[in-house]
Design a protein around this motif. Structure first.
Motif, PDB file in Angstrom:
ATOM      1  N   ALA A  63      41.694  39.893  57.593  1.00  0.00           N
ATOM      2  CA  ALA A  63      42.538  39.151  56.648  1.00  0.00           C
ATOM      3  C   ALA A  63      41.835  37.872  56.183  1.00  0.00           C
ATOM      4  CB  ALA A  63      43.870  38.817  57.307  1.00  0.00           C
ATOM      5  N   ALA A  90      38.672  38.973  54.021  1.00  0.00           N
ATOM      6  CA  ALA A  90      39.120  39.560  52.752  1.00  0.00           C
ATOM      7  C   ALA A  90      39.649  38.464  51.827  1.00  0.00           C
ATOM      8  CB  ALA A  90      40.196  40.607  53.016  1.00  0.00           C
ATOM      9  N   CYS A  98      36.092  45.914  60.082  1.00  0.00           N
ATOM     10  CA  CYS A  98      36.986  46.060  58.929  1.00  0.00           C
ATOM     11  C   CYS A  98      38.331  46.547  59.446  1.00  0.00           C
ATOM     12  CB  CYS A  98      36.407  47.068  57.935  1.00  0.00           C
ATOM     13  SG  CYS A  98      37.440  47.255  56.471  1.00  0.00           S
ATOM     14  N   ASP A  99      39.402  45.852  59.055  1.00  0.00           N
ATOM     15  CA  ASP A  99      40.728  46.309  59.474  1.00  0.00           C
ATOM     16  C   ASP A  99      41.568  46.619  58.241  1.00  0.00           C
ATOM     17  OD1 ASP A  99      41.531  43.853  58.524  1.00  0.00           O
ATOM     18  OD2 ASP A  99      41.734  42.925  60.493  1.00  0.00           O
ATOM     19  N   MET A 100      42.898  46.660  58.410  1.00  0.00           N
ATOM     20  CA  MET A 100      43.747  47.075  57.293  1.00  0.00           C
ATOM     21  C   MET A 100      43.661  46.112  56.112  1.00  0.00           C
ATOM     22  SD  MET A 100      45.088  49.984  57.765  1.00  0.00           S
ATOM     23  CE  MET A 100      45.893  49.904  56.207  1.00  0.00           C
ATOM     24  N   ALA A 101      43.452  44.835  56.388  1.00  0.00           N
ATOM     25  CA  ALA A 101      43.352  43.876  55.285  1.00  0.00           C
ATOM     26  C   ALA A 101      42.100  44.178  54.458  1.00  0.00           C
ATOM     27  CB  ALA A 101      43.312  42.450  55.826  1.00  0.00           C
ATOM     28  N   ALA A 138      42.757  47.197  52.481  1.00  0.00           N
ATOM     29  CA  ALA A 138      43.636  46.871  51.349  1.00  0.00           C
ATOM     30  C   ALA A 138      42.826  46.255  50.213  1.00  0.00           C
ATOM     31  CB  ALA A 138      44.730  45.904  51.804  1.00  0.00           C
ATOM     32  N   GLN A 152      35.824  54.753  61.270  1.00  0.00           N
ATOM     33  CA  GLN A 152      37.269  54.688  60.988  1.00  0.00           C
ATOM     34  C   GLN A 152      37.617  54.067  59.641  1.00  0.00           C
ATOM     35  OE1 GLN A 152      36.799  53.784  64.591  1.00  0.00           O
ATOM     36  NE2 GLN A 152      37.258  55.948  64.947  1.00  0.00           N
ATOM     37  N   SER A 156      39.384  56.505  57.173  1.00  0.00           N
ATOM     38  CA  SER A 156      40.780  56.766  57.539  1.00  0.00           C
ATOM     39  C   SER A 156      41.675  55.590  57.130  1.00  0.00           C
ATOM     40  CB  SER A 156      40.838  57.016  59.042  1.00  0.00           C
ATOM     41  OG  SER A 156      42.108  56.777  59.527  1.00  0.00           O
ATOM     42  N   LEU A 157      41.199  54.372  57.394  1.00  0.00           N
ATOM     43  CA  LEU A 157      41.972  53.181  57.001  1.00  0.00           C
ATOM     44  C   LEU A 157      42.120  53.111  55.493  1.00  0.00           C
ATOM     45  CD1 LEU A 157      40.490  50.348  59.281  1.00  0.00           C
ATOM     46  CD2 LEU A 157      42.693  51.477  59.499  1.00  0.00           C
ATOM     47  N   ARG A 160      44.709  55.407  54.151  1.00  0.00           N
ATOM     48  CA  ARG A 160      46.062  54.862  54.357  1.00  0.00           C
ATOM     49  C   ARG A 160      46.372  53.797  53.305  1.00  0.00           C
ATOM     50  NH1 ARG A 160      48.345  55.900  59.124  1.00  0.00           N
ATOM     51  NH2 ARG A 160      47.039  56.868  60.688  1.00  0.00           N
ATOM     52  N   ALA A 161      45.412  52.904  53.089  1.00  0.00           N
ATOM     53  CA  ALA A 161      45.633  51.827  52.116  1.00  0.00           C
ATOM     54  C   ALA A 161      45.809  52.403  50.712  1.00  0.00           C
ATOM     55  CB  ALA A 161      44.466  50.852  52.146  1.00  0.00           C
ATOM     56  N   ALA A 190      49.260  53.946  50.532  1.00  0.00           N
ATOM     57  CA  ALA A 190      50.314  52.926  50.476  1.00  0.00           C
ATOM     58  C   ALA A 190      50.351  52.259  49.111  1.00  0.00           C
ATOM     59  CB  ALA A 190      50.076  51.881  51.550  1.00  0.00           C
TER      60      ALA A 190
END
Lengths: 272, 366
Positions: B27, B30, B57-60, B63, B84, B87-88, B91-92, B95
């Protein structure tokens, strides 16, 4: 993993251990809820705290997230001791590294779901407003609430509030997530969806989950390891009566309460 | 800590715009590169994300990449993505593809406001009807009116408000007497301050100030109590048990407020007269003279008219407080709104009623 300051980190704490609890106890007045609770949670596992109603599951979670100092014992979270003199400093460091979903969702009633999820992003990250909104929408999408982003908490069901609570807990992608009764009161399909989500996030993000629940199906679906608490573990107090893989406990435990729990049986009359 | 800083380099490879990321795409990271990334992606004919330098790298982060793809309008090619990430990113992407419900078109504001106001008036009339019906049915629903509740509400609305009422009354009498004595002294009419203060207190200020105190202390408490019960579905529970919420919750509060209000108004009158007597005595008038002056100026109709007004104000404040509680919406914020509505409604209705009484007493020659 965490933006840990050197003053609160435990020197030599293994990075593979997310949580270490040693001899934790909790007393309210003269009543001891539990004592001698010791366990550890490995990084990247889904750890479940289970037990019957009133055995202190949520109290253990409140100790782990720093809302309640234990009466005795030591707790270290992500390599920071949250008991003793370093407690306040450790908790300040840890706040951004843990996400918590409370039993009711605990959403802020004056904000939309989107604003609820955006709040930690606004407080703790340099994301611009459109970035915050995009990230928050992704989180809501993950829990299946993308089309409810503009609704107020008062306008949604209990299950939706729980899912929104998880989205808010995940807002900052914390390495450690605590979920209090995530599937209680949810229909089986939504509950299974949440279980799937927990496992996916664990696999994709490497996040560690501590889940408090007594939903048997959920425990068997998600838990790598668990501890079981019981109100009558000691003659004078509750405590831990089992630890390990829940599937093994179900099949192999000889403890009457553990067996009764996993087989959904009533305890014999007169049993503690 | 150096790898926490996310970095972005933009490169053009033929028709492809290559966005080369490095560092942590969480977050925080990003946030640092969000706007430059979207600026570079906008208008690009093809996108490639070079993620070889990304350490986390995560969901942020996912995104951010999904937002860049959305701005460009296509799907980017991933170069050396971390484990991964695909895959993330899926999902982003999923969404961000979910289209939120369109907000309902805003209703014409003045029309909506008028409709809202009419709704409030009609709800109020309906509540008065329910209240009248509950009064009429009270003899057959006596069990629902529990004496213990009545006493508790009388204690809450009356006994516990008494110290405040006495203090306020004494100070009001003191201030009124002092402020009016100075100009009246210039005309040698300072003795008549006793007449002025006595009539003001008995006819107007006693019941009015008591009602304001009742609205602030008790009306809001009634609204909050009943509102919390509504939020906790306790009202629904009463209804499903066949117990009438108006008889069970509103009538005892209403009766208690009507019982205690004349007593509070009388207490405020007496405390105010005492305050006035303190000032007059300080100006050199003996207490006997002041008492005689009050007796000659104020009549029984002033006193009992004031007490009757107090009774009516008490009924209005309690009814409005209970009504606000029963119409509480959902959520904790609604309880606060109900308490505010109870105080505002209680004070406004008291002043309106006072105006009506002034007109009525004038017509009746009281």
């Amino acid at each position: 993993m965490t933006d840990a300051g050197p003053t609160t980190a435990i020197p030599g704490a293994p990075a593979t251990t997310a949580i270490q609890v040693t001899g934790a106890a909790q007393r309210f007045g003269r009543r001891t809820i539990y004592r001698d609770v010791s366990f550890s949670v490995a990084t990247g596992e889904v750890f479940v705290i289970l037990g019957g109603s009133g055995c202190g599951k949520s109290t253990v979670m409140r100790q782990l997230i720093g809302l309640l100092p234990p009466t005795a014992g030591e707790i270290a979270v992500l390599g920071h001791r949250i008991t003793g003199p370093a407690r306040v400093a450790s908790l300040r460091v840890l706040r951004r590294s843990i996400g918590v979903m409370f039993q009711s969702g605990a959403l802020f009633g004056s904000m939309t779901l989107l604003e609820n999820v955006m709040l930690p992003l606004e407080m703790f990250t340099p994301l611009p407003p459109e970035g915050r909104e995009a990230v928050a929408r992704v989180k809501l999408g993950l829990v299946g609430l993308a089309d409810a982003a503009g609704l107020m908490p008062a306008e949604i069901s209990g299950g939706m509030a729980k899912r929104a609570g998880i989205a808010r807990a995940m807002a900052l992608d914390p390495p450690l997530l605590f979920l209090d009764e995530p599937s209680a009161g949810l229909d089986p399909i939504t509950s299974a969806g949440l279980d799937r989500l927990i496992l996916d996030l664990r696999d994709d993000l490497g996040a560690t989950f501590v889940v408090v629940t007594h939903e048997l199906a959920s425990i068997l679906a998600i838990a790598d390891r668990c501890i079981m608490l019981d109100r009558a573990a000691w003659p004078d107090a509750g405590g831990m009566i089992a630890e390990g893989d829940p599937r093994k406990l179900r099949d192999e435990s000889t403890h009457p309460t553990v067996r009764a729990f996993f087989r959904r049986e009533a305890l014999p009359v007169g049993a503690p | 800590m150096t790898d926490a800083v996310a970095r972005l380099a933009v490169e053009q490879r033929g028709p492809q715009t290559v966005l080369r990321f490095a560092g942590r795409l969480d977050a925080e990271g990003a946030g640092l590169v969000w706007r430059p990334t979207l600026r570079a992606a906008r208008g690009a004919s093809g996108l490639t994300f070079d993620l070889g330098g990304v350490v986390h790298c995560d969901m942020a982060g996912a995104a951010l990449l999904a937002a860049a793809e959305a701005v460009q309008g296509g799907t980017a090619t991933l170069d050396s993505p971390p484990a991964q990430l695909e895959s993330l990113l899926d999902r982003a992407r999923a969404a961000s593809r979910q289209v939120p419900h369109a907000a309902p078109p805003p209703a014409a504001a003045p029309l909506a406001r008028l409709r809202g106001a009419l709704g409030v008036v009609s709800d109020g009339i309906a509540f008065l009807g329910e209240l009248a019906f509950a009064w009429v049915r009270l003899p057959v629903r006596r069990k629902m009116l529990r004496p213990a509740d009545l006493l508790r509400y009388a204690d809450q609305a009356g006994v516990r408000a008494l110290p405040l009422v006495l203090l306020l009354g004494y100070l009001m009498g003191l201030i009124l007497a002092f402020q009016s004595a100075i100009p009246m002294r210039r005309f040698g009419a300072d003795l008549f301050v006793a007449n002025l203060v006595a009539i003001s207190l008995l006819r107007e200020l006693g019941p009015l100030l008591s009602a304001v105190i009742l609205a602030g202390r008790t009306g809001s408490a009634f609204a909050a109590e009943i509102g919390t019960m509504k939020v906790n579905e306790e009202i629904d529970a009463l209804t499903t048990m066949g117990l009438d919420p108006v008889t069970m919750l509103v009538l005892p509060r209403l009766i208690a407020a009507m019982l205690v209000m004349p007593a509070l108004a009388l207490a405020l009158d007496l405390a105010g007269l005492l305050g006035m007597a303190t000032v007059m005595n300080a100006f050199g008038f003996p207490l006997v003279t002041i008492a005689h002056q009050v007796q000659s100026a104020a009549t029984a109709s002033d006193l009992f008219g004031g007490l009757f007004k107090g009774l009516c104000f008490g009924a209005a404040v309690a009814a409005i407080g209970c009504r606000a509680g029963l119409s509480t919406g959902v959520g904790p914020r609604a309880v606060g709104l109900s308490a505010t509505a109870a105080v505002v409604g209680g004070i406004v209705s008291t002043i309106l009623l006072d105006g009506l009484f002034a007109l009525m007493f004038y017509r009746l020659g009281l």
